[in-house]
Structures are given as C-alpha cells and as structure tokens.
Design a protein around this motif. Sequence first.
Motif, mmCIF file in Angstrom:
data_model
loop_
_atom_site.group_PDB
_atom_site.id
_atom_site.type_symbol
_atom_site.label_atom_id
_atom_site.label_comp_id
_atom_site.label_asym_id
_atom_site.label_seq_id
_atom_site.Cartn_x
_atom_site.Cartn_y
_atom_site.Cartn_z
ATOM 1 N N THR A 1 24.578 -1.590 -11.686
ATOM 2 C CA THR A 1 24.318 -0.631 -12.776
ATOM 3 C C THR A 1 25.445 -0.356 -13.483
ATOM 4 O O THR A 1 25.165 -0.434 -14.762
ATOM 5 C CB THR A 1 23.748 0.550 -12.078
ATOM 6 N N TYR A 2 26.546 -0.394 -13.315
ATOM 7 C CA TYR A 2 27.666 0.060 -13.990
ATOM 8 C C TYR A 2 28.465 -1.318 -14.672
ATOM 9 O O TYR A 2 29.688 -1.191 -14.852
ATOM 10 C CB TYR A 2 28.621 0.915 -13.256
ATOM 11 N N GLN A 3 27.942 -2.670 -14.294
ATOM 12 C CA GLN A 3 28.502 -3.521 -14.958
ATOM 13 C C GLN A 3 28.605 -3.627 -16.448
ATOM 14 O O GLN A 3 27.956 -3.088 -17.096
ATOM 15 C CB GLN A 3 27.591 -4.949 -14.480
ATOM 16 N N LEU B 1 22.269 6.879 -10.279
ATOM 17 C CA LEU B 1 21.498 5.580 -10.240
ATOM 18 C C LEU B 1 19.997 5.902 -10.186
ATOM 19 O O LEU B 1 19.530 6.954 -9.626
ATOM 20 C CB LEU B 1 21.815 4.885 -8.677
ATOM 21 N N HIS B 2 19.299 5.013 -10.887
ATOM 22 C CA HIS B 2 18.041 5.219 -11.251
ATOM 23 C C HIS B 2 17.430 4.781 -9.667
ATOM 24 O O HIS B 2 17.485 3.822 -8.974
ATOM 25 C CB HIS B 2 17.249 4.174 -12.109
ATOM 26 N N TYR B 3 16.148 5.553 -9.385
ATOM 27 C CA TYR B 3 15.491 5.191 -7.970
ATOM 28 C C TYR B 3 14.198 5.839 -8.051
ATOM 29 O O TYR B 3 13.826 6.693 -9.196
ATOM 30 C CB TYR B 3 16.341 5.786 -7.024
ATOM 31 N N ARG B 4 13.399 5.124 -7.260
ATOM 32 C CA ARG B 4 12.147 5.903 -7.190
ATOM 33 C C ARG B 4 11.866 6.186 -5.451
ATOM 34 O O ARG B 4 12.538 5.770 -4.505
ATOM 35 C CB ARG B 4 11.040 5.082 -7.315
ATOM 36 N N ALA C 1 0.709 -1.144 0.032
ATOM 37 C CA ALA C 1 -0.016 -0.039 0.023
ATOM 38 C C ALA C 1 0.703 1.294 0.024
ATOM 39 O O ALA C 1 0.346 2.370 0.209
ATOM 40 C CB ALA C 1 -0.853 0.134 1.184
ATOM 41 N N ASN C 2 2.284 1.266 -0.253
ATOM 42 C CA ASN C 2 2.988 2.446 -0.264
ATOM 43 C C ASN C 2 2.596 3.164 -1.627
ATOM 44 O O ASN C 2 2.451 2.376 -2.452
ATOM 45 C CB ASN C 2 4.481 1.918 -0.143
ATOM 46 N N VAL C 3 2.942 4.441 -1.761
ATOM 47 C CA VAL C 3 2.403 5.318 -2.601
ATOM 48 C C VAL C 3 3.871 6.073 -3.523
ATOM 49 O O VAL C 3 4.634 6.525 -2.525
ATOM 50 C CB VAL C 3 1.453 6.302 -2.118
ATOM 51 N N GLU C 4 4.097 5.659 -4.537
ATOM 52 C CA GLU C 4 5.118 6.350 -5.378
ATOM 53 C C GLU C 4 4.925 7.697 -5.155
ATOM 54 O O GLU C 4 3.883 8.206 -5.618
ATOM 55 C CB GLU C 4 5.233 5.642 -6.653
ATOM 56 N N HIS C 5 5.928 8.506 -4.917
ATOM 57 C CA HIS C 5 6.145 10.145 -4.665
ATOM 58 C C HIS C 5 6.589 10.280 -6.123
ATOM 59 O O HIS C 5 6.137 11.375 -6.568
ATOM 60 C CB HIS C 5 6.769 10.133 -3.429
ATOM 61 N N HIS C 6 7.718 9.898 -6.365
ATOM 62 C CA HIS C 6 8.352 10.551 -7.666
ATOM 63 C C HIS C 6 9.580 9.460 -8.104
ATOM 64 O O HIS C 6 9.945 8.682 -7.099
ATOM 65 C CB HIS C 6 8.843 11.818 -7.604
ATOM 66 N N GLN C 7 10.013 9.631 -9.094
ATOM 67 C CA GLN C 7 11.277 8.805 -9.593
ATOM 68 C C GLN C 7 12.583 9.773 -10.249
ATOM 69 O O GLN C 7 11.995 10.927 -10.465
ATOM 70 C CB GLN C 7 10.935 7.945 -11.080
ATOM 71 N N PHE C 8 13.796 9.018 -10.363
ATOM 72 C CA PHE C 8 14.695 10.100 -10.927
ATOM 73 C C PHE C 8 15.301 8.972 -12.020
ATOM 74 O O PHE C 8 15.713 8.060 -11.708
ATOM 75 C CB PHE C 8 15.658 10.346 -9.748
ATOM 76 N N GLY C 9 15.711 9.756 -13.027
ATOM 77 C CA GLY C 9 16.461 8.896 -13.958
ATOM 78 C C GLY C 9 15.601 7.691 -14.754
ATOM 79 O O GLY C 9 14.243 7.539 -14.383
ATOM 80 N N GLU C 10 16.451 6.994 -15.467
ATOM 81 C CA GLU C 10 15.609 5.775 -16.226
ATOM 82 C C GLU C 10 16.618 4.645 -15.851
ATOM 83 O O GLU C 10 17.811 4.712 -15.424
ATOM 84 C CB GLU C 10 15.934 6.163 -17.620
ATOM 85 N N LYS C 11 15.997 3.475 -16.001
ATOM 86 C CA LYS C 11 16.450 2.482 -15.820
ATOM 87 C C LYS C 11 17.588 2.136 -16.959
ATOM 88 O O LYS C 11 17.252 2.310 -18.140
ATOM 89 C CB LYS C 11 15.505 0.968 -15.946
ATOM 90 N N ARG C 12 18.867 1.769 -16.459
ATOM 91 C CA ARG C 12 19.966 1.441 -17.586
ATOM 92 C C ARG C 12 19.668 0.076 -18.335
ATOM 93 O O ARG C 12 19.093 -1.034 -17.845
ATOM 94 C CB ARG C 12 21.267 1.359 -16.920
ATOM 95 N N ILE C 13 19.514 0.271 -19.466
ATOM 96 C CA ILE C 13 19.254 -0.563 -20.490
ATOM 97 C C ILE C 13 20.725 -1.364 -20.701
ATOM 98 O O ILE C 13 21.555 -0.794 -21.504
ATOM 99 C CB ILE C 13 18.327 -0.370 -21.634
#
Length: 424
Positions: free
Chosen positions: A399-401, A315-318, A121-133
């Motif tokens: 992330t940096y592998q 680093l991508h995070y939310r 039930a936690n609510v997302e507040h915001h995200q930063f960046g994009e997931k590294r593909i």
Amino acid sequence: MLDIKWIREAPEALDAALARRGAAPASAAILKIDEERRAHIAALQEAQEKRNAASKEIGKAKAAKDEALASSLMSAVAELKTFIQDGETRERELDEALTDALSTIPNVPLDDVPDGPDETANVEHHQFGEKRILDFEPKEHFDLGEAMGTMDFERAAKLSGSRFVILKGQLARMERALGQFMLDLHTGEHGYTEVSPPLLVRDEAMYGTGQLPKFAEDLFRTTDGRWLIPTAEVSLTNLVLGEIVEDKQLPMRLTALTPCFRSEAGSAGRDVRGMLRQHQFSKVELVSITAPETSLEEHERMLSCAEEVLKRLGLHYRVVTLCTGDMGFGSRKTYDIEVWLPGQKAYREISSCSVCGDFQARRMNTRVRNPDGKGTRFVHTLNGSGVAVGRALIAVMETYQNADGSISVPDALKPYMGGLERIG
C-alpha cells in the motif's frame, strides 16, 4: 464439543446444522453409542444394588446359621463383583467412544450465518477506506523486499526449506514495530491483558480449543510429544482449562504476540511465492472468556478492536461474514477482515474473529459460577487475530510503496521506527 443432552432432545437440529456445513448426519451414530452407554450404566447400577442387597443377606444367613444360603449368596456376590469390574472397563470404553464421536462434530452455526459451500458464499458486511490509486504499476511484497535486499527466501530455504523467510534491516524492524504497535493499542486502549505464553503445549490444550484430534496433520509435534502452537488462541484460551471462574472475573480479555507454527498440509501449491502462507509467522491474538449472555456483544467488540489496527495504519479493507461451509471447526459465527493488497490486486484475509459459544469450554471443562453463587455453567470463548503481523507487513509494503521501490512508513509506526519516514 456439543452437549449430548441437546443432541438427545433435538437430533434433527444437529443433522440440520451439519447439513448447513455440508457434513453428513451424525445424530443416529452418536445416539446409538449414547444409548448403549446409558443402558450399560443402568445395568451396572442394578448389579451394584443386587450386590449390596445380597451382602446384607449374607450376614442374616450366617446369623441364622443357614450355611447353604450364605454360600449361595456369597457365590452370587462374587459373580456380581466380576460383572461389575468387567462392566466398569466397558463403561470406560463406551465413555471414550462417545467422547471421540462428539470430538469430531463441528460447532452449530448461528441462525444469521449465511449458508454456502465455500468462500464464494461469504457475505460482505462493510468496507473501510478506499483502495490506494498508484500512478505506477504496483509490485508485490516479495519483489519489493528482494529488491531492497531485506527479504530473503533463498537463504531461508537453505536453512529450513520452503515457506520460510528471512527479514533483515529496516524491514525486520518494521515487522517488530507492527507487533509492538498492535500490542500497545490492544492493552492501552482496548482493555486486553498482555500474556507471554508457552509456545509448546500438551495434548489437552490442543484438544481444548479443537485442534485435536481432527487437525493433527496441520500441526508440528516435537519428539517429546508436545505441540508447537498454531496460534496463541491455544495457550490463552487454555489458561482457564478445568477451572471454575468467578462471575466478577468476566469478561477476561487476553492478548499475546507470538510466533505461530503451521504445517499447511492442506494448502499444498497455494501461495507458494512470498510470505502469505508460512510455516512460521508472528501474530497478535485476541481471546475473550465471557459469560454466555454477553458473548455475541463481545464478538462485535473484538471485531472493532481488530479493525482499529488497520484503520490506524490507513489500510483499505472489507469485513465479510463467513458462510457455513467456510467457517472454522469450533466457530458459531466468524467475521474475516480482508485487507486490500495493491500488488496482488486482491483482498486477502488478515484477521478472523470467531465466537465459539460453550463449544471449547465443554472440551476444557471450564465453568463460571452463577452470580447468586449457586451452581455453575460453561463459559463462552471467543478468539480473533489482532492482527497477523506478517500479512500486515505485506499490506503496508504494497500500500505504501513508491515508484522508486521504497516504502513510506505509516504515521502510526513512525514512533516505533525511530522517526523514519521511509525504508528502502
């Protein structure tokens, strides 16, 4: 700890707050102890008044040579003295009973905290960046570390058992670099004062921040009765234990990089592989001591300070707002920062930033003098991870592998790594 005066005035509000947290009502049991205690104190005060009055009458009776009355009054005074002495023992017992009852009640959530039973039930507040593909199948941190020969769980288990790790070489240096980078950022740009605090603390310190008595099984205790800190929040917040601070000293912003120790008694079977959930780990902690009217603003500021660590690392995070059922015992509102781990293909918590109101201050009996110099009030306390070093290392590794198993060094860490571009 909650204010007993508030509970007397609004018992239904306490029970409603506990219901939001999924806990049983507690106001009736607490008020029963409180009413007995107050009635007992009133009886003691009345007995003391009678004793004082009778003592004065003894002198008058002796002056009038009324030995019978004097003797009767002296017997009454002796009985009252015994009653008062016994009553003082009972008063201490009732004081302890009330304190014990209040010590197990969690903090009251703020109105804007979402209701819910657990993390779902936690609510997302915001995200930063994009997931590294990545153009290859990403590995988890333990596969990367073991393949490089710089992460050793097997030897750690020989030394200490499960949930420990040995880092070596460049990976050990990267862990150290992360901690130093975070400290430099928080002290140099965010205005925190670095502290090197004790790692062993007494009962009073653990009680002050709410670890005791409720969470004793999650802690490590030494043979002399001290406790290993589960987080530097304990040492930093208790720097003002029992003190009256001046208004001009606030806000007080403190940070520390320390080892942390947790028994993880309640997480058997969770995150067994790797170093996500360890008995010993490093963390940079942020603590703020504020005036009551500025604590909510400070909460948002603390969150932004913790976020900046991950932004600088790329680093991508939310950020999520924890629901009532997932919040910590002493928190009124908590933001979790969840970093994306490509190897796990999941978000994992890397920081929690909580505002506690005066909950911890009441336990520590820490006050601030009013600006006009007249009277005091309880301070407000906040704490947050700025951030967990081990989990930041995991996030950087995954992330940096690179496809060859090496790990590129984020730009923010290169000055701390002697200019290295990659490890492995």
